[in-house]
Design an enzyme around this catalytic site. Structure first.
Site, short mmCIF file in Angstrom:
data_model
loop_
_atom_site.label_atom_id
_atom_site.label_comp_id
_atom_site.label_asym_id
_atom_site.label_seq_id
_atom_site.Cartn_x
_atom_site.Cartn_y
_atom_site.Cartn_z
CG ASP A 98 -2.24 0.72 0.96
OD1 ASP A 98 -2.31 1.50 -0.01
OD2 ASP A 98 -3.18 0.51 1.73
CG ASN A 103 -3.62 -1.09 -2.79
OD1 ASN A 103 -2.75 -1.18 -3.66
ND2 ASN A 103 -3.38 -1.45 -1.53
CD GLU A 122 -2.66 -4.49 -3.16
OE1 GLU A 122 -2.32 -4.89 -2.02
OE2 GLU A 122 -3.86 -4.34 -3.49
CG ASP A 128 -8.97 -8.86 4.53
OD1 ASP A 128 -8.33 -9.62 3.80
OD2 ASP A 128 -8.44 -8.15 5.40
#
Length: 265
Positions: free
Chosen positions: A71, A103, A106, A188
């Protein structure tokens, strides 16, 4: 988020053994597979083998992959899993996934491209589609939100190939209010909620994302309110107090009042 943790990490042999047990009992027919945080390359490779086998059992199986790798903090990205997971995600996992929820950092890792503008984000999502998944949601980004600095942008793209071979792409932007705290498990929750709402609204990414992000907001608002009350006036809530109030949010998870709207791009 805690100072101490105990327990074991499941390795690929143990995962394979569990799967063998399901297969022997002929209960290896699934509609969905969801994967998240993983630290081990062999485990990840085993997941790919299992997903491919499950897809032979049920060609309609949908694999939702949250490619958890890292992140950004204060604009600087860093990985919190071993670096050798990146090529496995990029070359093996993403190609068999139907829905991915990276995100911004990623998404940049997977495509090797930096995102500075919304246009670049859409191009990166197209690159991710080309790798395999028909639904790509960039769950959070540091892009400037039209509503202002107090909002966080998520972007979604759903690509469908119609029976006549033409391709349709639906793209959306969701702006949700920022909550001033560090929560654990929001990614999650996002991936799980997106799985549920895309199941209910398979051809409407806009509604699926609105319900996902609205449910998230309900959970986070309830959590921060409760955490502040526990911490007391003027104190910063700790990790235990910031545990997501999932059980207390059951009704909001099952049927969220839509408080965050998506914009079709």
């Amino acid at each position: 988020g805690y100072a101490h943790w105990k327990g074991q990490v499941l390795n690929s042999d143990e995962l394979h053994e569990l799967y063998e047990g399901l297969k022997l009992n002929k209960v290896n027919r699934y509609d969905y597979v969801l994967t998240g945080y993983t630290r081990d390359t062999s485990f990840l490779a085993m997941v790919v083998d299992i997903v491919q086998e499950l897809k032979q059992q049920n060609s309609n199986l949908v694999y939702v992959c949250d490619p958890v790798m890292g992140d950004k903090w204060n604009g600087e990205g860093s990985m919190y899993v071993p670096k050798d997971l990146l090529p496995v995600y990029r070359d093996k996992v993403v190609p068999v996934a139907d829905i991915i929820t990276p995100n911004q950092f990623e998404a940049e890792l997977l495509t090797g491209r930096k995102i500075h503008t919304e246009k670049e984000a859409l191009e990166v999502m197209d690159m991710l589609h080309a790798m395999g998944p028909e639904t790509v949601v960039i769950t959070s980004s540091d892009l400037q939100a039209p509503l202002g600095n107090d909002y966080l942008i998520a972007l979604g793209s759903h690509r469908k190939t119609k029976a006549d071979g033409t391709r349709m792409t639906q793209r959306i932007r969701v702006e949700s209010p920022k909550v001033d705290a560090v929560f654990v498990g929001t990614g999650d929750l996002f991936a799980a909620m997106l799985l549920a709402w895309t199941h209910k609204h398979p051809n409407n990414l806009k509604v699926a994302c609105e319900k996902t992000v609205s449910a998230m907001q309900h959970v986070l608002q309830r959590t921060i309110k409760s955490a502040k009350a526990q911490a007391g006036e003027g104190n910063k809530p700790n990790s235990a107090q910031l545990e997501l109030r999932m059980v207390q949010s059951k009704k909001d998870i099952e049927n969220p009042e839509i408080i965050v709207k998506a914009t079709v791009l």
